[in-house]
Design a protein around this motif. Sequence first.
Motif, PDB file in Angstrom:
ATOM      1  N   ASP A  27      -5.771  23.628  -3.417  1.00 41.25           N
ATOM      2  CA  ASP A  27      -6.866  22.693  -3.586  1.00 41.25           C
ATOM      3  C   ASP A  27      -6.600  21.751  -4.747  1.00 41.25           C
ATOM      4  N   LYS A  28      -6.040  22.330  -5.779  1.00 40.39           N
ATOM      5  CA  LYS A  28      -5.748  21.536  -6.965  1.00 40.39           C
ATOM      6  C   LYS A  28      -4.655  20.514  -6.642  1.00 40.39           C
ATOM      7  N   TYR A  29      -3.642  20.962  -5.924  1.00 41.03           N
ATOM      8  CA  TYR A  29      -2.513  20.078  -5.641  1.00 41.03           C
ATOM      9  C   TYR A  29      -2.886  18.988  -4.642  1.00 41.03           C
ATOM     10  N   PHE A  30      -3.576  19.382  -3.582  1.00 40.78           N
ATOM     11  CA  PHE A  30      -3.908  18.407  -2.541  1.00 40.78           C
ATOM     12  C   PHE A  30      -5.270  17.755  -2.786  1.00 40.78           C
ATOM     13  N   SER A  31      -5.902  18.055  -3.842  1.00 43.91           N
ATOM     14  CA  SER A  31      -7.290  17.706  -4.114  1.00 43.91           C
ATOM     15  C   SER A  31      -8.158  17.760  -2.848  1.00 43.91           C
ATOM     16  N   ARG A  32      -8.820  18.864  -2.724  1.00 48.32           N
ATOM     17  CA  ARG A  32      -9.607  19.247  -1.541  1.00 48.32           C
ATOM     18  C   ARG A  32      -8.685  19.426  -0.340  1.00 48.32           C
ATOM     19  N   VAL A  33      -8.057  20.548  -0.326  1.00 50.94           N
ATOM     20  CA  VAL A  33      -7.065  20.832   0.715  1.00 50.94           C
ATOM     21  C   VAL A  33      -7.747  20.989   2.079  1.00 50.94           C
ATOM     22  N   SER A  34      -7.070  20.516   3.106  1.00 51.07           N
ATOM     23  CA  SER A  34      -7.578  20.725   4.466  1.00 51.07           C
ATOM     24  C   SER A  34      -6.449  21.277   5.323  1.00 51.07           C
ATOM     25  N   GLU A  35      -6.801  21.657   6.525  1.00 55.12           N
ATOM     26  CA  GLU A  35      -5.804  22.186   7.442  1.00 55.12           C
ATOM     27  C   GLU A  35      -4.685  21.165   7.667  1.00 55.12           C
ATOM     28  N   LEU A  36      -5.064  19.883   7.714  1.00 54.98           N
ATOM     29  CA  LEU A  36      -4.057  18.845   7.941  1.00 54.98           C
ATOM     30  C   LEU A  36      -3.053  18.778   6.796  1.00 54.98           C
ATOM     31  N   MET A  64      -1.869   8.579  10.951  1.00 59.96           N
ATOM     32  CA  MET A  64      -2.143   9.861  10.287  1.00 59.96           C
ATOM     33  C   MET A  64      -1.102  10.227   9.240  1.00 59.96           C
ATOM     34  N   PRO A  65       0.068   9.650   9.274  1.00 56.40           N
ATOM     35  CA  PRO A  65       1.099  10.060   8.323  1.00 56.40           C
ATOM     36  C   PRO A  65       0.647   9.975   6.877  1.00 56.40           C
ATOM     37  N   ALA A  66      -0.382   9.238   6.623  1.00 53.14           N
ATOM     38  CA  ALA A  66      -0.827   9.084   5.240  1.00 53.14           C
ATOM     39  C   ALA A  66      -1.149  10.416   4.580  1.00 53.14           C
ATOM     40  N   VAL A  67      -1.438  11.411   5.393  1.00 56.77           N
ATOM     41  CA  VAL A  67      -1.804  12.698   4.825  1.00 56.77           C
ATOM     42  C   VAL A  67      -0.645  13.288   4.027  1.00 56.77           C
ATOM     43  N   SER A  68       0.552  12.960   4.447  1.00 55.51           N
ATOM     44  CA  SER A  68       1.705  13.583   3.813  1.00 55.51           C
ATOM     45  C   SER A  68       1.838  13.128   2.375  1.00 55.51           C
ATOM     46  N   LYS A  69       2.194  14.058   1.560  1.00 55.71           N
ATOM     47  CA  LYS A  69       2.225  13.795   0.126  1.00 55.71           C
ATOM     48  C   LYS A  69       3.641  13.561  -0.357  1.00 55.71           C
ATOM     49  N   GLY A  70       3.780  12.968  -1.499  1.00 55.72           N
ATOM     50  CA  GLY A  70       5.096  12.804  -2.105  1.00 55.72           C
ATOM     51  C   GLY A  70       5.988  11.906  -1.260  1.00 55.72           C
ATOM     52  N   ASP A  71       7.278  12.272  -1.170  1.00 59.31           N
ATOM     53  CA  ASP A  71       8.205  11.434  -0.423  1.00 59.31           C
ATOM     54  C   ASP A  71       8.028  11.704   1.076  1.00 59.31           C
ATOM     55  N   GLY A  72       6.893  11.249   1.578  1.00 62.21           N
ATOM     56  CA  GLY A  72       6.517  11.558   2.953  1.00 62.21           C
ATOM     57  C   GLY A  72       7.634  11.225   3.938  1.00 62.21           C
TER      58      GLY A  72
END
Lengths: 144, 983
Positions: free
Chosen positions: A92-101, B1-9
């Motif tokens: 949660d901390k890393y993703f700020s409000r983590v979700s399944e996606l 939807m790719p925006a969800v990916s974090k960092g070097d997506g």
Amino acid sequence: MIKFVLMVNRQGQTRLSRYYHSVELSRRAALEADVVRYCLSRKKDQCSFVEYKDFKLVYRQYAALYIVVGITDSENELSIYELVHNFVEVLDKYFSRVSELDIMFNLDRVHIILDEIIQNGHIVETNKSRILAPLTTIDKMVDS
Amino acid sequence: MPAVSKGDGMRGLAVFISDIRNCKSKEAEIKRINKELANIRSKFKGDKALDGYSKKKYVCKLLFIFLLGHDIDFGHMEAVNLLSSNKYTEKQIGYLFISVLVNSNSELIRLINNAIKNDLSSRNPTFMCLALHCIANVGSREMAEAFASEIPRILVAGDTMDSVKQSAALCLLRLYKTSPDLVLMGEWTSRVVHLLNDQHMGVVTAAISLITCLSQKNPDEFKTCVSLAVSRLSRIVSSASTDLQDYTYYFVPAPWLSCKLLRLLQCYPPPEDGAVKGRLVECLETILNKAQEPPKSKKVQHSNAKNAILFEAISLIIHYDSEPNLLVRACNQLGQFLQHRETNLRYLALESMCTLASSEFSHEAVKTHIETVINALKTERDVSVRQRAADLLYAMCDRSNAKQIVAEMLSYLETADYSIREEMVLKVAILAEKYAVDYSWYVDTILNLIRIAGDYVSEEVWYRVIQIVINRDDVQGYAAKTVFEALQAPACHENMVKVGGYILGEFGNLIAGDPRSSPLVQFNLLHSKFHLCSVPTRALLLSAYIKFINLFPETKATIQEVLRCDSQIRNSDVELQQRAVEYLKLSSIASTDVLATVLEEMPPFPERESSILAKLKKKKGPGAVSVTELDDSKREAGELNGGADRGPDTAAMAASNASTPSPSADLLGIRSAAPVGAAQTNAGSLLVDVFSDSGPAAPSAAVNDDGFLRDLEQPTETSDSLLVEGSGDSDSAPPSEDPAPPLSEADELLNKFVCKNNGVLFENQLLQIGIKSEYRQNLGRMYLFYGNKTSVQFASFSTTVSCPGELQAQLNVQSKPVEPLVEGGAQIQQVLNIECITDFCDAPLLNIKFRYGGALQNLTLKLPVTINKFFQPTEMSSSDFFQRWKQLSQPQQEAQKIFKANHSMDTEVLKAKLLGLGTALLDNIDPNPENYVCAGVIQTKGQQIGCLLRLEPNAQAQMYRLTLRCSKDTVSKRLCELLAQQF
């Protein structure tokens, strides 16, 4: 020791699986199906520990996502139950409000986090900022 | 939807995952995956060299596909290539893929090992961690060979980063588990143990798993970890929640580490060092106190973390089982949890209390919660919690509450979940038998069991009720009446018919006086069930019918009519047909006398353990706490069967002088069959012919194939004599001139001193050796007096004490040299100091050499140092005794011997011997006042071994049965050997 950590959604789809003992692929599918069957059908007022074969399942539900940990009797059920929560708080901390996606699309990162908490079936670190340290380093490298 | 990916997506990856999510059907998903797999395969095979980013992306996709449950049979090489990347993310994916997907593919392992080697020497802590982590996950033999020597170095080196230490600790644990021969801890032991003192809590958390595993395997080498763990725990427990900031979880300092420390301590007995123990007790008290304090947070995380520690502390208290105060507090705490609104806590409390119930200190305290537990059994909405409640009721059951508990379990059975019914049935059957004082209650309970849950009543259960009814003549009439009534029900379970058929066939005469249950009524009742039953039950009923012909001649015509009808005598089942033919023939040609002999009432069954327990044990597996042991019931059931057996036993023993069984057999039990068998053989050849086809067992056993008689042994073996065991003559030690080491009678000399400490050990014409000894805890001092009986000087007099073989490590004997000259008529003294390191079987040897008139005298004796010398007597009450008896329940913990008396069976003599043994002689324990019961603890340097003893004399037969139960199997065996020679 911890035998595995699973994340499954309410539809029974596996979103994360990490095994700390070798299980054949075919038996994984059977095991995951069993786990889904055992845990997802349970009601809120039932206890979070389920005896399954020669080990116990400790599970915790977060919205539509279930986290299930298989443990042997050398682990303390409640402490594993809270370890799951600690894991989720880190996510949660890393993703700020983590979700399944978040978990689906960042499988590699979720793995990094989990590996910082549990290695080889044993708890290795519980301090949130230390768990996140490698990822913070990576993200800094990417940003720069 | 790719925006969800974090960092070097990785865009491609995100698209792929989105596609999968959007698939409407399983088929569509598989199609998409196959397309992707083909794509990746072609990319990997293509001519164009892939850059690290692409490789990473594809390997990531493969991981995702694997997660979805598809096998991945390629990509390993690409993953291995990623290992040599300098980019953390690429390297990490490579290692992850290998950890998840690689088993022991040797060719790859070699390549992986190379990459690991490079990373380990890189001195880059993140790379080192990845490499160590990979070893820990794969853990193959080849990896162990390559790195086992290096990891401990990394683990304890002063300049290793904390995070690397953490990974190294768990890596070493894995290698130790898979290839213990390659991980040599020797020189590292102390430094590894000292990781418990590491400043960094993360390092301690990781190291403690390693140390726990090593301690379980080599407790002695690692026992210094106890005091370190205690002081670490004490620092955590007594710290304010702000002290260990980063490791405080919802105001609870280091909950996971605390649990692990408490677990580690459960590998060891309570600390011997008083200061350490005091500190630990203080910690445990603090933990118990904190549970009563108002919570620092309302969050469930806070109370869960706190309770995790509390449950672990309670486990430790139960493990020690030595602090009555803490045990009772633990029990009260669990009692509070039993009523907690959190289901998790109720579940854990029931589970924990189950182990607490078997501790003698807390058994009574646990019992006070009976109403709550019964209520849990009735009202809990979760079957796993109800199951725990049932287990706890079983564990807390004793004579005082058996009726209540059995009644509650029976009523629960009516609605119990199918998954646990069979187990519940077994438990009810065991409790009913174990705590039956009143046999009509027992019979009622079992019949109720069959009525309520007949389908779940296994053969063992109904065999058992019949064994008991046969053996107890005071319950036979009641049993006959009750089954008769039970059979009146229009729908009867087949098991009820079996029990009914058997019991009425044997004891129907006891209720035949009442016109409502006259012989014909009984027969008609049984026969009304006949056609609905399976073949084995019908076979049993046919046997009951032939027994009726003997019991009630007036039914003969009716029954013969039944036997003669086509459905019997031409039955397509060969067994039924054979029985019908034979029984019909028997009833028509045999005289009343012959019939009476053949169809005589069944002889009592040998006293034996209930096979129900074995069955329950098998169901639950060896780890189950609540399962008490086989022989336990045998002991306690002694009240049940023992009384009834007493008569036939003595008769059997008298008979056994003539025809003797193998000495290893349980004489008290099995012999009861002998005289009956003998009588039957005389009954005439006709009978043997008639029955020769139907079964191998004794002729009267018309019902042999119903499973009862397979338990009875044939009295065929007559060759072995009981006397073999008793041949050790008491008046031993005739002087021997021949100095042959060790003396042939050395063992007998030894036996003389098992129950006494002072006396003459040895004597011949020349020499007399006297002995005086005293023992305290695990230490002993022995004074040897060598007396020269001649008037001539002994020259070159020397003695050596040696501990042959294994004994060397078990017993430490130190002696001072003696004067080399012993004047005629003089006596010299020698002192030996003895320390018992661990339990032992052999005796130390004492060799004496001297010259008498020029001739060398050389003799070797066994020193009477036997394991029982290190006994500390233990006083306990009857309930404590049986509680402990129950705890020592593994089969190997018990040793038993039945032997003929060699000495006087006088009570006072026996008592003196048992006291001399060093144990406490306990009164009013055994239900049979003739029996002797003793308890003691053997003190060795390393451990304390609890021992319980039971000696059952049978004065008439001049026999004893001796049973020992010790916490260590070798001790039971040894004590049994030693003691069997004493009485």
